[in-house]
Design an enzyme around this catalytic site. Sequence first.
Site, PDB file in Angstrom:
ATOM      1  N   GLN A 124       0.806  -1.216   0.000  1.00 39.09           N
ATOM      2  CA  GLN A 124       0.000   0.000   0.000  1.00 39.09           C
ATOM      3  C   GLN A 124       0.842   1.270   0.000  1.00 39.09           C
ATOM      4  O   GLN A 124       0.305   2.373  -0.166  1.00 39.09           O
ATOM      5  CB  GLN A 124      -0.950   0.021   1.196  1.00 39.09           C
ATOM      6  CG  GLN A 124      -0.296   0.305   2.537  1.00 39.09           C
ATOM      7  CD  GLN A 124      -1.292   0.255   3.681  1.00 39.09           C
ATOM      8  OE1 GLN A 124      -1.847  -0.800   3.974  1.00 39.09           O
ATOM      9  NE2 GLN A 124      -1.523   1.376   4.333  1.00 39.09           N
ATOM     10  N   CYS A 130      -5.365   0.819   3.711  1.00 37.23           N
ATOM     11  CA  CYS A 130      -5.529  -0.592   4.085  1.00 37.23           C
ATOM     12  C   CYS A 130      -6.937  -1.085   3.807  1.00 37.23           C
ATOM     13  O   CYS A 130      -7.150  -2.242   3.425  1.00 37.23           O
ATOM     14  CB  CYS A 130      -5.170  -0.792   5.556  1.00 37.23           C
ATOM     15  SG  CYS A 130      -6.120   0.245   6.706  1.00 37.23           S
ATOM     16  N   ASN A 290      -1.865  -9.436   5.035  1.00 34.81           N
ATOM     17  CA  ASN A 290      -1.646  -8.046   5.376  1.00 34.81           C
ATOM     18  C   ASN A 290      -0.844  -7.390   4.270  1.00 34.81           C
ATOM     19  O   ASN A 290      -0.131  -8.055   3.522  1.00 34.81           O
ATOM     20  CB  ASN A 290      -0.884  -7.943   6.703  1.00 34.81           C
ATOM     21  CG  ASN A 290      -0.813  -6.524   7.203  1.00 34.81           C
ATOM     22  OD1 ASN A 290      -1.780  -5.779   7.111  1.00 34.81           O
ATOM     23  ND2 ASN A 290       0.339  -6.135   7.735  1.00 34.81           N
TER      24      ASN A 290
END
Length: 308
Positions: A124, A130, A290
């Site tokens: 990102q 996120c 993640n």
Amino acid sequence: MIKLAVCALALTVASANTDTSWLIFKAKYNKAYSGDEDIIRRFVWQSNLKKIEEHNELYARGIKSYYLGENKYADMTTDEFNRIMNGLNVHKEPGKYVSGQYKAYLPDSVDWREKGYVTPVKDQGACGSCWAFSTTGSLEGQHFNSTGKLVSLSESNLVDCSRKWGNKGCGGGLMVYSYQYVMDNKGIDTEKSYPYRSAPHDPCKFKRADVGATQQGYKNVTSGSEDALQKAVVEVGPISAAIDASEGGFAFYSGGVYDEPMCSSTNLDHAVLVVGYGNLGAKDYWLVKNRSVCLFFFFFVSFISVVC
């Protein structure tokens, strides 16, 4: 006199090694600082390396269940990391995907990566997006479930185009706003056609011809219920989730089961994607995708405000 000379030599060697390591770190992650900023960033970097080393000593002794490592965030303070990277703007809605009584009938472990539902980890950048990565992850899984094709979807499409639905670009957002945007917009573009940029003010460049997936609806998992989350992961696939990622060790996670005693189940600031669960030794864990260098986490934490 000889002892003093040896001590001075040791300090000189240590300083030289640190100088070299700092230069290597900056070159590896394309960091460029000068003057006072270089001094400040180096101090933060050294402080973080000390924390990483101390934590890993506890891991080696079996006191901690996960270990840390240097990455591109090592020259950022915890406050900076949280402010820039954790861009979830929590908004709670009543849970609709209620469960719990069927737990005994659910499998001991699930990993949707093995079934082809999960794209590789993305980055990102320096942007509080996120929420967009969590959204595309869940939509990619559902698109694969419907079509048998794994298509990487565009986070920048959401960052640039969904402000009217409540998201704030790099300033934060929420998955439910993103789902609603995709539904109202009748689709989201592919990553290939609309590649990601961690830019806060890019104009919307959505093209109808480049749509990679559409969406018919979404449901909320019962807030705070890990039984409900488990059932949703089994029956639906990868699930968007909100967590507390504010503790310093989160930024440097490198392996093991992330078990943070200070983790909150109500103060939530980061969006992730739950792609499975299982057991490692004496610990049950959630398998979590993640963003960026952290790869796939094994979490031993409580989730809340989960959406599928």
